[in-house]
Design an enzyme around this catalytic site. Sequence first.
Site, PDB file in Angstrom:
ATOM      1  N   SER A 139      45.927  44.107  40.055  1.00 41.74           N
ATOM      2  CA  SER A 139      45.844  43.802  38.624  1.00 41.74           C
ATOM      3  C   SER A 139      46.798  44.725  37.892  1.00 41.74           C
ATOM      4  O   SER A 139      47.135  45.812  38.390  1.00 41.74           O
ATOM      5  CB  SER A 139      44.418  44.032  38.117  1.00 41.74           C
ATOM      6  OG  SER A 139      44.351  43.939  36.701  1.00 41.74           O
ATOM      7  N   TYR A 152      36.724  49.474  36.900  1.00 43.04           N
ATOM      8  CA  TYR A 152      37.679  48.503  37.442  1.00 43.04           C
ATOM      9  C   TYR A 152      39.069  49.128  37.569  1.00 43.04           C
ATOM     10  O   TYR A 152      39.746  48.980  38.597  1.00 43.04           O
ATOM     11  CB  TYR A 152      37.710  47.275  36.533  1.00 43.04           C
ATOM     12  CG  TYR A 152      38.540  46.130  37.047  1.00 43.04           C
ATOM     13  CD1 TYR A 152      38.133  45.396  38.155  1.00 43.04           C
ATOM     14  CD2 TYR A 152      39.721  45.763  36.414  1.00 43.04           C
ATOM     15  CE1 TYR A 152      38.892  44.335  38.629  1.00 43.04           C
ATOM     16  CE2 TYR A 152      40.484  44.699  36.872  1.00 43.04           C
ATOM     17  CZ  TYR A 152      40.066  43.985  37.978  1.00 43.04           C
ATOM     18  OH  TYR A 152      40.823  42.932  38.437  1.00 43.04           O
TER      19      TYR A 152
END
Length: 280
Positions: A139, A152
């Site tokens: 990501s 995250y």
Amino acid sequence: MTGPPIALITGASSGIGLACVSALVADGWYVVATARNPAGAPELQQLIAQSAAAEARMLDVTDPAAVTACVDAVLADHGAIDLLVNNAGVGHRGTLEQVSDEQLAATFDVNFWGVVRLTRAVIPGMRQRRSGRVLTITSTNGIVGMPFSDAYNAAKFAVEGLMEGLAPVVRHCGITLSVVEPGPVRTSFLRNAHGPVDDVAADDPYAPLLSRYNAMMAGLLSTGESAEQVADLLARIATDPDPHFRYQSSDIANSIAQQKFTDPTGDAVIDATSALLDAR
């Protein structure tokens, strides 16, 4: 006559993982699509029913024994795993004060340790054949830490560091590693994220900031790229004779990466660290 190359995908029940199944099958791969509950994924079941080049298997990436059993079974049934796509992931919304140790550990268990387990399981066979690829969906959160995504961010930064250190070593064994860094993608990922996404407590001291951030992210994701666009990029990487280490899947993702990297592809770093292993 040899059969098609074998790809193993994690988190294939929906979103990017499901789109990757379609893209790789269309490109001539035989795909083993795994998910925690494939029977409860109707789109995946429909895709499997329509294709002779894909199958679904149950796999929970947080279960080490299940990972070993799945990889061993695929090797026994198909003889090789030519491509691993580490896609399984889970989001968590919240800043550090809002995140418990248990929630942080659970986020790492899927996003980091799941990648570790699968990659470690497939490398021996690839190393013995001196051939294989591992593509990991990370990501832009693994490049630039975003607010209220502390757990995250940390897991994705860890995956990026793991793969950046591993890539030059396995390159000398005939294995290529690449990471794919999507930015905003139009999937259910945010809706499925754990933590205060839609239910921010009124007395939470971060409520005003978090509510504004959630609204901004919802708008950004609604204009993001599709899962199919990410999958198409992944399919191209899977057959590229000289793939980069790092890919951003959209212009937005690339602009985020350029805030951090002089060389957004990551090739200069991998070339330099790989050279440290060359015989003198």
